[in-house]
Write a protein that holds these residues in place. Structure first.
Motif, PDB file in Angstrom:
ATOM      1  N   ARG A   1       0.819  -1.203   0.000  1.00 43.83           N
ATOM      2  CA  ARG A   1       0.000   0.000   0.000  1.00 43.83           C
ATOM      3  C   ARG A   1       0.857   1.258   0.000  1.00 43.83           C
ATOM      4  NH1 ARG A   1      -3.759  -0.471   4.531  1.00 43.83           N
ATOM      5  NH2 ARG A   1      -2.096   0.358   5.836  1.00 43.83           N
ATOM      6  N   LEU A   2       0.510   2.178  -0.858  1.00 44.28           N
ATOM      7  CA  LEU A   2       1.104   3.506  -0.893  1.00 44.28           C
ATOM      8  C   LEU A   2       0.014   4.505  -0.535  1.00 44.28           C
ATOM      9  CD1 LEU A   2       3.339   5.584  -1.808  1.00 44.28           C
ATOM     10  CD2 LEU A   2       2.322   5.418  -4.087  1.00 44.28           C
ATOM     11  N   PRO A   3       0.291   5.502   0.302  1.00 44.05           N
ATOM     12  CA  PRO A   3      -0.736   6.500   0.601  1.00 44.05           C
ATOM     13  C   PRO A   3      -1.314   7.114  -0.662  1.00 44.05           C
ATOM     14  CG  PRO A   3       1.113   6.768   2.098  1.00 44.05           C
ATOM     15  CD  PRO A   3       1.530   5.734   1.083  1.00 44.05           C
ATOM     16  N   ARG A   4      -2.587   7.416  -0.613  1.00 44.51           N
ATOM     17  CA  ARG A   4      -3.283   7.992  -1.768  1.00 44.51           C
ATOM     18  C   ARG A   4      -2.821   9.410  -2.058  1.00 44.51           C
ATOM     19  NH1 ARG A   4      -8.609  10.678  -2.617  1.00 44.51           N
ATOM     20  NH2 ARG A   4      -8.604  11.064  -0.370  1.00 44.51           N
ATOM     21  N   ILE A   5      -2.305  10.108  -1.038  1.00 43.85           N
ATOM     22  CA  ILE A   5      -1.954  11.522  -1.164  1.00 43.85           C
ATOM     23  C   ILE A   5      -0.506  11.728  -0.724  1.00 43.85           C
ATOM     24  CG2 ILE A   5      -2.508  13.868  -0.424  1.00 43.85           C
ATOM     25  CD1 ILE A   5      -5.372  12.784   0.153  1.00 43.85           C
ATOM     26  N   VAL A   6       0.269  12.413  -1.566  1.00 43.81           N
ATOM     27  CA  VAL A   6       1.678  12.684  -1.277  1.00 43.81           C
ATOM     28  C   VAL A   6       1.926  14.180  -1.451  1.00 43.81           C
ATOM     29  CG1 VAL A   6       4.070  12.255  -1.964  1.00 43.81           C
ATOM     30  CG2 VAL A   6       2.387  10.387  -2.053  1.00 43.81           C
TER      31      VAL A   6
ATOM     32  N   LEU B   1       7.836   7.450 -10.462  1.00 44.52           N
ATOM     33  CA  LEU B   1       8.048   6.372  -9.501  1.00 44.52           C
ATOM     34  C   LEU B   1       6.814   6.156  -8.635  1.00 44.52           C
ATOM     35  CD1 LEU B   1       9.829   4.284  -8.164  1.00 44.52           C
ATOM     36  CD2 LEU B   1      10.850   6.115  -6.774  1.00 44.52           C
ATOM     37  N   LEU B   2       6.250   7.227  -8.120  1.00 45.28           N
ATOM     38  CA  LEU B   2       5.056   7.099  -7.287  1.00 45.28           C
ATOM     39  C   LEU B   2       3.892   6.493  -8.069  1.00 45.28           C
ATOM     40  CD1 LEU B   2       5.271  10.517  -5.416  1.00 45.28           C
ATOM     41  CD2 LEU B   2       5.514   8.266  -4.352  1.00 45.28           C
ATOM     42  N   ARG B   3       3.714   6.955  -9.289  1.00 45.74           N
ATOM     43  CA  ARG B   3       2.602   6.452 -10.098  1.00 45.74           C
ATOM     44  C   ARG B   3       2.817   5.017 -10.559  1.00 45.74           C
ATOM     45  NH1 ARG B   3      -1.290   9.136 -12.484  1.00 45.74           N
ATOM     46  NH2 ARG B   3      -0.979   7.951 -14.417  1.00 45.74           N
ATOM     47  N   SER B   4       4.067   4.582 -10.625  1.00 45.88           N
ATOM     48  CA  SER B   4       4.318   3.187 -10.995  1.00 45.88           C
ATOM     49  C   SER B   4       3.819   2.234  -9.925  1.00 45.88           C
ATOM     50  CB  SER B   4       5.817   2.966 -11.245  1.00 45.88           C
ATOM     51  OG  SER B   4       6.550   2.999 -10.027  1.00 45.88           O
ATOM     52  N   ARG B   5       3.735   2.715  -8.687  1.00 50.52           N
ATOM     53  CA  ARG B   5       3.260   1.897  -7.580  1.00 50.52           C
ATOM     54  C   ARG B   5       1.789   2.134  -7.267  1.00 50.52           C
ATOM     55  NH1 ARG B   5       7.686  -0.506  -5.093  1.00 50.52           N
ATOM     56  NH2 ARG B   5       9.373  -0.399  -6.621  1.00 50.52           N
ATOM     57  N   ARG B   6       1.300   3.320  -7.661  1.00 52.92           N
ATOM     58  CA  ARG B   6      -0.117   3.608  -7.436  1.00 52.92           C
ATOM     59  C   ARG B   6      -0.568   4.629  -8.482  1.00 52.92           C
ATOM     60  NH1 ARG B   6      -3.690   3.933  -2.046  1.00 52.92           N
ATOM     61  NH2 ARG B   6      -5.622   4.385  -3.147  1.00 52.92           N
TER      62      ARG B   6
ATOM     63  N   PRO C   1      -7.973   1.587  -0.961  1.00 46.27           N
ATOM     64  CA  PRO C   1      -7.227   0.444  -1.501  1.00 46.27           C
ATOM     65  C   PRO C   1      -6.575   0.775  -2.829  1.00 46.27           C
ATOM     66  CG  PRO C   1      -9.561   0.153  -1.920  1.00 46.27           C
ATOM     67  CD  PRO C   1      -9.416   1.386  -1.039  1.00 46.27           C
ATOM     68  N   LEU C   2      -5.588  -0.011  -3.175  1.00 42.50           N
ATOM     69  CA  LEU C   2      -4.961   0.122  -4.480  1.00 42.50           C
ATOM     70  C   LEU C   2      -5.970  -0.183  -5.575  1.00 42.50           C
ATOM     71  CD1 LEU C   2      -1.551  -1.650  -3.868  1.00 42.50           C
ATOM     72  CD2 LEU C   2      -1.794   0.651  -4.754  1.00 42.50           C
ATOM     73  N   PRO C   3      -5.911   0.559  -6.679  1.00 35.30           N
ATOM     74  CA  PRO C   3      -6.823   0.260  -7.779  1.00 35.30           C
ATOM     75  C   PRO C   3      -6.518  -1.083  -8.383  1.00 35.30           C
ATOM     76  CG  PRO C   3      -5.146   1.816  -8.479  1.00 35.30           C
ATOM     77  CD  PRO C   3      -4.960   1.628  -7.003  1.00 35.30           C
TER      78      PRO C   3
END
Length: 284
Positions: free
Chosen positions: A76-81, A131-136, A280-282
């Protein structure tokens, strides 16, 4: 008549929910705002490897933190960075040429100071976004530029550094916007420079925002980025937080013990009504 300028804050394409997970990486201004989230029961990770000031160091933090976080937290990666930039100045270790994120009190003679160009800053930021978008893929990324000035550069040079960062952020958002959504710019820099614009909103060093200024910027963030439910949570949480911070005359008294018990019971009830948000992750 208007006696002050008011900064326009565009409405983002998302809303922050109660007790949501967030990631803050960047300058000490990220520490200040991120701590506001922590103090208000949000599950915020704030600069996991220390304060980072330039776009290269921001990328390094994400590169280092992301694999460990995903491995230890079920992917899981936070939805907001939030990515907060302080300067375009970097330091290279002369021996290796690598950009260091912390000089660790080693002699200045070991390092070479450089300034990243607009294009170089934009490249580091774009790599961070990728990088962030590759994970979420649905991650919302909010850029900010810290209003803290750098006396050691000289005030003109400090302004040039901020301008470089502002241009780099604009370049990234403009370049990626046709293909990528969920990129925002929150004008913390402009709020302090243009809307508050008074030394009474600075700390004693006349460089850092005062606690009052940080509180005002926090309130603007809440007003424009928080969902109605998150705002209601803050309203209910405020008196309980104040109660926890209360310093009694006699902390050993039965009255104070009962006060604490009642306060914690109210907190348990509040948190049960506002369970921590987990987006949750899409899939697909």
């Amino acid at each position: 008549m208007e006696f002050r300028t008011q900064v326009d804050i565009p409405k983002p394409d998302f809303q922050i929910e109660p007790r949501e997970e967030l990631l803050f990486v960047g300058s000490c201004f990220a520490d200040s705002i991120g701590q506001r989230f922590v103090d208000n029961q949000f599950r915020a990770v704030v600069n996991p490897y220390g304060t980072m000031y330039n776009p290269a160091s921001v990328l390094h933090t994400v590169e280092r933190w992301l694999p460990l976080q995903l491995e230890g937290d079920g992917g899981r990666l936070p939805r907001i960075v939030f990515l907060t930039l302080g300067t375009n100045h970097i330091y290279r270790l002369k021996e290796t040429g690598e950009i260091v994120d912390n000089c660790q009190k080693r002699p200045a003679s070991l390092f070479q100071e450089e300034q990243l160009s607009v294009d170089e800053c934009a490249d580091y930021l774009q790599r961070t976004v990728t990088l962030l978008r590759s994970r979420r893929p649905d991650v919302h990324i909010v850029f900010t530029v810290s209003p803290i000035r750098y006396r050691k550069y000289g005030y003109h040079e400090s302004q040039l550094s901020k301008a470089t960062l502002l241009l780099a952020v604009q370049k990234v958002i403009s370049h990626l916007a046709p293909r990528i959504s969920h990129l925002e710019y929150f004008p913390a820099y402009e709020i302090l420079m243009d809307e508050l614009r008074d030394y009474r909103f600075y700390a004693d060093d006349m460089l850092h925002p005062s606690s009052q200024a940080v509180e005002y910027i926090w309130q603007q963030l809440v007003a424009h980025y928080f969902s109605p439910r998150a705002k209601e949570f803050l309203r209910e949480w405020a008196p309980l937080k104040a109660a926890l911070n209360h310093r009694p005359f006699n902390p050993e008294s039965d009255e104070y013990r009962q006060f604490l018990a009642d306060t914690h019971a109210k907190i348990d009830d509040l948190l049960s009504r506002y369970p921590a948000s987990t987006a949750p992750l899409p899939t697909g």
